[in-house]
Design an enzyme around this catalytic site. Structure first.
Site, PDB file in Angstrom:
ATOM      1  N   HIS A 169       0.831  -1.219   0.000  1.00  0.00           N
ATOM      2  CA  HIS A 169       0.000   0.000   0.000  1.00  0.00           C
ATOM      3  C   HIS A 169       0.863   1.265   0.000  1.00  0.00           C
ATOM      4  O   HIS A 169       0.454   2.309   0.477  1.00  0.00           O
ATOM      5  CB  HIS A 169      -0.949   0.043   1.198  1.00  0.00           C
ATOM      6  CG  HIS A 169      -1.723  -1.226   1.415  1.00  0.00           C
ATOM      7  ND1 HIS A 169      -2.982  -1.437   0.909  1.00  0.00           N
ATOM      8  CD2 HIS A 169      -1.380  -2.371   2.058  1.00  0.00           C
ATOM      9  CE1 HIS A 169      -3.400  -2.651   1.245  1.00  0.00           C
ATOM     10  NE2 HIS A 169      -2.441  -3.240   1.933  1.00  0.00           N
ATOM     11  N   SER A 290      15.123  22.707 -14.974  1.00  0.00           N
ATOM     12  CA  SER A 290      13.968  23.569 -15.198  1.00  0.00           C
ATOM     13  C   SER A 290      14.467  24.913 -15.692  1.00  0.00           C
ATOM     14  O   SER A 290      15.528  25.380 -15.291  1.00  0.00           O
ATOM     15  CB  SER A 290      13.205  23.745 -13.881  1.00  0.00           C
ATOM     16  OG  SER A 290      12.456  24.946 -13.911  1.00  0.00           O
ATOM     17  N   LYS A 296      16.132  22.454  -9.796  1.00  0.00           N
ATOM     18  CA  LYS A 296      15.445  21.236 -10.236  1.00  0.00           C
ATOM     19  C   LYS A 296      16.315  20.256 -10.987  1.00  0.00           C
ATOM     20  O   LYS A 296      17.166  20.629 -11.783  1.00  0.00           O
ATOM     21  CB  LYS A 296      14.267  21.611 -11.144  1.00  0.00           C
ATOM     22  CG  LYS A 296      13.136  22.281 -10.410  1.00  0.00           C
ATOM     23  CD  LYS A 296      12.264  21.290  -9.690  1.00  0.00           C
ATOM     24  CE  LYS A 296      11.337  20.645 -10.692  1.00  0.00           C
ATOM     25  NZ  LYS A 296      10.185  20.034 -10.056  1.00  0.00           N
ATOM     26  N   GLU A 303       9.862   9.327 -16.557  1.00  0.00           N
ATOM     27  CA  GLU A 303       8.466   9.748 -16.769  1.00  0.00           C
ATOM     28  C   GLU A 303       8.017   9.455 -18.195  1.00  0.00           C
ATOM     29  O   GLU A 303       6.883   9.031 -18.436  1.00  0.00           O
ATOM     30  CB  GLU A 303       8.329  11.249 -16.489  1.00  0.00           C
ATOM     31  CG  GLU A 303       8.541  11.627 -15.039  1.00  0.00           C
ATOM     32  CD  GLU A 303       8.732  13.146 -14.905  1.00  0.00           C
ATOM     33  OE1 GLU A 303       7.726  13.860 -14.987  1.00  0.00           O
ATOM     34  OE2 GLU A 303       9.879  13.595 -14.741  1.00  0.00           O
TER      35      GLU A 303
END
Ligand code: ARG
Length: 481
Positions: A169, A290, A296, A303
């Site tokens: 979970h 970024s 970043k 992704e």
């Protein structure tokens, strides 16, 4: 000598294979609309191989003269040379790779080239080419799968003994070895490799000689062609042979499941590289920054792999849908088969490649993982087991440890911070070795069951995994050589 037969009529027009029947010419946009050349040109090698095997058989069977067969084979070899060297000029007036190759052949050797299509239709030709091509694609994907497995295996070796939290979970559950976690993906990929092998086997049947749909009047030797092309056997039913695309669905499904596995792995990499987890640091080569936030470092590659999974699922569903309403035998709808499957294959191939690079280059922060494994009171089960082993009924043991957890939570400590005296104060049943119950390495190594996360069990698993990967690599190498 017999005249060549096209799938619908003899060839008499240099531009179109069915020229004899037609008076008007095709609308230019309709020609473009109906073409598959931009997609199926990828199969040129298979098309030439199939034609050479076919014409050799025609010669051997006396269906075309030996001289013609030799001349046609020579012409096909010359066309192959042009395709290999990039000299071949694709003409969009050609509907597909089959017409493009035949036109180039006839340009090289003259009208005798027209005999190649004797006893053959583009219906069995396209099925043959696609099967040959699908076999190559399946084998090359299997090679990519083996490379990713090897990268995972070598990180599992390198970080053997590193302990991390195991989750259910997405809540901390029990500590596990990082190697065990990485090996879970090796086994997923092992099943992917098996699915690719099954897709290869499904494609490994020669439809050539089925002609348009009904077989042919010519005395073919289908088995000789199949053998020459490296097919395991021939299709037993000409109608099924020209209308079956199950083998592409098998390949597409294998790609979809493999992408699902890569997506899960990448999802974990995205989580693990976040500040909250901090388990891994992505290599700069696999990250982006970024344009506004200087701090970043984004796991874009992971992704993207996750994102591309959706496309590959779409490719599978698209082909299932194309096929669902088709009456026997060939229907032009089936020309829509290749774009999606080729997309699925090239997407998976690229994703395997970048994921392999990502795994090979990322930095594992073993200390962060271990610190994470100390949190979440994951030793609670082992502590309760210890009490139960010392005669305390498990219900009571559960209660006692539950109170210890509450105490630690209130004082901001972990179970590993407790002293033996504190344990003894909670229950006199705690033995002198009670602290072993909360020792992370011991918690892990006690999981001795086969397939468990204990050090010995994982060592045994590594041996099995290495064998499985070597077997998969050898399978692919043999098919690709
Ligand atoms: N380009 C076609 C395809 O990919 C080849 C088969 C054409 N056959 C036909 N009867 N029109 O499906």
């Amino acid at each position: 000598m017999a005249e060549p037969v096209g799938e619908e009529s003899g060839m008499s027009d240099a531009k179109k294979a069915w020229g004899g029947r037609f008076e008007g010419s095709m609308d230019a946009f309709v020609t473009e609309f109906g073409a598959s050349l931009p997609v199926d040109r990828a199969m040129w090698a298979a098309d030439i191989d199939g034609s050479i095997a076919h014409v050799r058989m025609l010669g051997a069977q006396g269906i075309v003269s030996p001289d013609d067969a030799v001349q046609i084979e020579g012409g096909l070899r010359a066309v192959r040379g042009d395709l290999e060297s990039g000299l071949f000029i694709f003409d969009n007036a050609d509907e597909d790779i089959h017409m493009a190759v035949e036109r180039a052949l006839t340009a090289k050797i003259g009208p005798v080239g027209g005999r190649l299509h004797t006893a053959r239709s583009r219906n069995d030709q396209v099925a043959t080419d696609t099967r040959l091509h699908a076999k190559r694609l399946a084998a090359s994907l299997a090679e990519g799968v083996a490379s990713l497995q090897e990268a995972l295996l070598s990180r599992a070796d390198e970080h053997f003994g590193a302990v991390m939290p195991g989750y259910t979970h997405l809540q901390k559950a029990q500590p596990v070895l990082l190697s065990h976690h990485l090996l879970a993906y090796v086994w997923m990929l092992d099943r992917d490799a098996r699915r690719l092998r099954a897709a290869y086997d499904a494609a490994d049947v020669s439809p050539l000689g089925s002609a348009a749909l009904a077989g042919t009047t010519f005395p073919l030797n289908r088995r000789a062609v199949a053998e020459e092309l490296g097919f395991a056997t021939v299709t037993p039913n000409s109608l099924d042979a020209v209308s079956d695309r199950d083998f592409l669905l098998d390949l597409s499904y294998a790609c979809a499941v493999a992408m699902m596995h890569l997506s899960r792995l990448c999802e974990e990499l995205v989580l693990w590289s976040s500040d909250e987890f901090g388990f891994v640091t992505m290599d700069d080569g696999y990250s982006t920054g970024s344009s506004i936030m200087p701090q970043k470092k984004n796991p874009d590659v992971a992704e993207l792999v996750r994102g591309k999974t959706g496309r590959v699922y779409g490719d599978l569903v698209a082909l299932l849908t194309v096929m669902k309403g088709l009456p026997l035998a060939y229907n032009k709808d089936m020309q829509e088969d290749k774009a999606g499957v080729f997309d699925a294959v090239s997407t998976l191939s690229a994703c395997l490649r970048v994921t392999t690079g990502m795994i090979a280059t990322l930095t594992v922060n073993e200390e962060r993982m271990r610190a994470g494994a100390r949190g979440g009171f994951m030793a609670a089960t082992d502590l309760a087991d210890h009490l139960a082993a010392h005669g305390v009924p498990f219900r009571d043991a559960h209660e006692i440890v539950g109170r210890l957890v509450l105490e630690c939570e209130r004082s901001g400590r972990t179970l590993q911070d407790l002293t033996l005296d504190e344990l003894r104060a909670a229950s006199t049943a705690f033995g002198p070795d009670a602290l072993d119950a909360v020792d992370l390495d011991l918690i892990v190594s006690r999981r001795t069951s086969e397939g468990g996360t204990g050090h010995d069990a994982v060592r045994a698993q590594l041996v099995l995994a290495r064998d499985a990967v070597a077997e998969g690599r050898a399978w692919a190498d043999t098919r690709l050589s």
